[in-house]
Design an enzyme around this catalytic site. Structure first.
Site, PDB file in Angstrom:
ATOM      1  N   SER A 109       0.795  -1.226   0.000  1.00  0.00           N
ATOM      2  CA  SER A 109       0.000   0.000   0.000  1.00  0.00           C
ATOM      3  C   SER A 109       0.826   1.274   0.000  1.00  0.00           C
ATOM      4  O   SER A 109       0.312   2.346  -0.246  1.00  0.00           O
ATOM      5  CB  SER A 109      -0.967   0.013   1.174  1.00  0.00           C
ATOM      6  OG  SER A 109      -0.263   0.276   2.361  1.00  0.00           O
ATOM      7  N   LYS A 110       2.128   1.175   0.285  1.00  0.00           N
ATOM      8  CA  LYS A 110       2.921   2.402   0.315  1.00  0.00           C
ATOM      9  C   LYS A 110       3.704   2.591  -0.979  1.00  0.00           C
ATOM     10  O   LYS A 110       4.820   3.099  -1.004  1.00  0.00           O
ATOM     11  CB  LYS A 110       3.887   2.385   1.506  1.00  0.00           C
ATOM     12  CG  LYS A 110       3.177   2.135   2.832  1.00  0.00           C
ATOM     13  CD  LYS A 110       3.134   3.328   3.732  1.00  0.00           C
ATOM     14  CE  LYS A 110       2.099   3.169   4.828  1.00  0.00           C
ATOM     15  NZ  LYS A 110       2.646   3.010   6.160  1.00  0.00           N
ATOM     16  N   ASN A 111       3.147   2.157  -2.070  1.00  0.00           N
ATOM     17  CA  ASN A 111       3.832   2.198  -3.351  1.00  0.00           C
ATOM     18  C   ASN A 111       3.200   3.250  -4.246  1.00  0.00           C
ATOM     19  O   ASN A 111       2.007   3.225  -4.503  1.00  0.00           O
ATOM     20  CB  ASN A 111       3.716   0.806  -3.985  1.00  0.00           C
ATOM     21  CG  ASN A 111       4.355   0.764  -5.337  1.00  0.00           C
ATOM     22  OD1 ASN A 111       3.847   1.328  -6.298  1.00  0.00           O
ATOM     23  ND2 ASN A 111       5.476   0.091  -5.424  1.00  0.00           N
TER      24      ASN A 111
END
Lengths: 337, 355
Positions: free
Chosen positions: A115-117
């Site tokens: 999700s932190k991409n």
């Protein structure tokens, strides 16, 4: 049209190498050319190297097929940041006329692990843009879901802000912020979102029009948790561009006095009072009394003016910032340079 | 492993010294082979290389690696126009970040699959400077001219011409690239400045895009860019008056985020890397005196890993990113044995000066 979901599931069970899959038998993988003296080499796994070798083959051949689409999903699985792969995937989605609602689901699955991409979120935005206003609820729901797991998720907030501006849905946003703040009054992202709504929503009258109600809201929050930096910063933010109004609003100085008088968690009350004084506020005797009632030990009684006294107190009770408070004291208007 | 490390039961979590030998070993190991898990970041291979090589430089251990090989390798990532190239095709002729984004030309000599990346271009030039390569040898004219294609009407930058997110990170990359090449034809500085100013939040910090929450990394990109572009003078602290940004509010926001280490955002936990991002901003503003050195050192050392490197939080495994910013943070703290840093460029001062 399958958007690669079945391939990803297969991956998770027991991955079959591409070279062992009959549907890929006609493709010659293109090996990576690392050059003569590769520096800082990566210890690629066999699986990674193979996926990229096959990707290179289809990309160079410009093969626009369902299997190419599936392959992009596999490549993304190995490196979710690979913008070349994402770019090719977008071309394929368009050419193969993939149902973009299915693609949104695909993105949601990938995002669960990554999700932190940035590329995933960018891809989501591109797909939502294509869907237009229809995507509004999906985007607000999706970001809400991510935020329900991590209420400070920077990418999710960024995407949500974009969605509101591009697709709409502002009406319930302030309530949503209030909900989040009820769960965690310290959530600075939610405070920031409040500011975003009151300054940009076409449904509210702007900062000035919202100021009164927001000040009341914020003061309540400060009273409940005076140690919450977010609420003090937000209070000041409500007067952005109008410092004089901030200085002159009796509600602001009152809340400082109230917290000081409570003798508990008064650090931000003190620093806010200091800021007010630096911008021209003239505190009356009540403030002086409240500060003296704090009974700070070892206070230099030669500090006759209240601003210097506040700095001295902060030097003592907020020692990690002692050099900053010393500097603040040196910058006080009356102090000889 | 020396005996002082064994004596305390928590020795693997809270050391009292920055262990240079261990960190050197860590950086060298990474230089020779990045472990498999890093393949998930392969697209940013050049960035990973920048972390390793700049680490070695900060640790004063560049002599352990072959600089010529590094130069050749980095230059091999540069995107040169093919034999038939339309100069107005909107393409950016910078550096690729990895082999997986680099493809041979097609049968007609056209490089239609290649797209170079702004952040990788910054890393490439930074690495070249670190190893002492004269950047005037880099074919930069087309690079800079084509970089303008990436700048958006609002002043922000996209990283790649086929489309991508636009935010302060790439404004920083563009500014650093122009600065290193000493040529500002690659960007419209005024527009970039306007975009940066629009990113300053109500609390004084900067968000990654206008409206976004104040963030340590974004704040670094904002201030370092303004500094590189010449919009922030030396030692702003003494005047504390900028016509552009609300300096007192910014200082307050940064300083309130000090909690041993630095928080990246208000009311969030401290993380190693912000010791660089925000420590560097304070240095640029002339305010590094505000840092509680003892407390910061203590925090950073809790993130020091027993076999070298730094982790994000205490007690976790190290990664290259947090290790690099850990070394950089210690350099800002003037740790003995470490080279000093040019805060706004993200490389050592000797690298920045070309010595």
């Amino acid at each position: 049209m399958a958007s690669g979901s079945s391939e990803v599931e297969e991956e998770e069970q027991e991955r079959v190498m591409l070279r062992d899959r009959p549907e890929w038998a006609d493709v010659t993988p293109v090996p990576q050319d690392d050059g003569p003296c590769p520096v800082v080499p990566i210890n690629y796994t066999e699986e990674f190297a193979e996926v990229m070798d096959y990707f290179r083959a289809v990309y160079l051949a410009d093969e626009r097929s369902p299997r190419a689409l599936s392959l992009t999903a596999e490549a993304i699985h190995f490196n979710a940041g690979n913008y070349t792969v994402w770019h090719f995937r977008r071309l394929l989605l368009e050419l193969l006329k993939v149902d973009l609602h299915e693609e949104l689901e695909f993105i949601e699955r990938i995002a669960a692990k990554n999700s932190k991409n940035y590329q995933i979120w960018h891809h989501r935005r591109r797909v939502a843009e294509k869907l237009g206003p229809d995507a509004r609820n999906a985007e607000l729901q999706f970001t809400k879901k991510v935020l329900s797991v991590d209420a400070k998720h920077y990418h999710a907030w960024s995407h949500r802000q974009w969605a509101l501006q591009a697709l709409g849905g502002w009406e319930d946003e302030l309530d949503y912020c209030s909900e989040l703040l009820e769960q965690d009054i310290f959530n600075n992202s939610a405070w920031n979102q409040r500011y975003f709504v009151i300054t940009r929503s076409p449904f509210v009258g702007g900062l000035k029009a919202m100021r009164e109600s927001e000040v009341l809201y914020t003061i309540k929050a400060i009273e409940a948790y005076p140690e919450n930096e977010s609420s003090w910063k937000y209070l000041r933010g409500l007067y952005k561009g109008e410092t004089t109004s901030w200085v002159n609003d009796p509600q602001v100085s009152s809340i400082c006095l109230k917290i000081l008088s409570s003798k508990s968690n008064y650090l931000f009350a003190l620093s806010t009072l200091l800021d007010l004084i630096c911008h021209g506020y003239q505190p009356n005797q009540d403030f002086r009394d409240a500060i003296e009632a704090l009974k700070i030990p070892d206070l230099d009684s030669q500090d006759l003016d209240i601003a210097s006294m506040i700095c001295s107190i902060l030097e003592k009770i907020d020692p990690i910032r002692v050099n900053y408070w010393i500097w603040r004291k040196s910058r006080l208007p009356h102090v000889a340079q | 492993m020396d005996s002082t490390e064994e004596s305390s039961p928590k020795s693997e979590l809270s050391n009292t010294i920055m262990d240079m030998d261990l960190h050197n070993t860590f950086a060298e190991l990474m230089f020779h082979l990045l472990p498999s898990p890093y393949e998930s970041q392969e697209i940013n291979h050049l960035t990973l290389a920048y972390f390793v090589i700049s680490s070695l430089d900060i640790l004063n251990s560049l002599n352990r690696v072959e600089k010529d090989a590094i130069v050749d390798w980095v230059l091999s990532f540069q995107l040169h126009p093919g034999t038939k190239t339309d100069p107005n095709n909107g393409q950016f002729y910078g550096f690729h970040g990895s082999r997986t984004s680099q493809f041979p030309p097609d049968d007609n000599g056209v490089l239609l699959h290649n797209h170079s990346y702004l952040a990788s271009t910054y890393c490439a030039l930074a690495i070249l400077k670190i190893v002492g390569y004269d950047l005037s040898n880099v074919d930069s004219e087309l690079m800079l001219a084509s970089m303008r294609n990436l700048q958006q009407p609002d002043g922000s930058f996209m990283a790649i011409h086929i489309g991508g997110e636009t935010d302060l990170r790439f404004v920083y990359c563009a500014a650093a690239i122009c600065f290193m090449l000493d040529n500002w034809s690659g960007m419209d500085k005024e527009k970039a400045k306007d975009y940066i100013l629009n990113c300053q939040s109500y609390d004084g910090g900067f968000g990654l895009v206008p409206g976004a929450e104040s963030h340590g990394g974004a704040t670094y990109c904002a201030i370092a860019s303004l500094r590189l572009m010449g919009f922030i003078e030396d030692n702003l602290l003494s005047s504390c008056a900028s016509s552009l940004i609300d300096v007192p509010l910014l200082l307050d926001w940064i300083v309130q985020g000090m909690d041993g280490g630095f928080q990246g955002r208000t009311n969030k936990t401290t993380d190693t890397c912000y010791a660089f991002w925000l420590g560097a901003v304070l240095k640029i503003l002339g305010a590094d005196d505000f840092v509680d050195i003892k407390a910061l050192r203590r925090f950073l050392l809790t993130c020091q890993y027993k076999y070298g490197g730094f982790s994000k939080f205490p007690g976790e495994f190290p990664d290259l990113y947090h290790s690099y910013y850990g070394f950089a943070a210690f350099s800002l703290l003037k740790e003995s044995g470490l080279k000093s840093l040019c805060s706004e460029l993200g490389i050592t001062e000797t690298a920045a000066k070309g010595l």
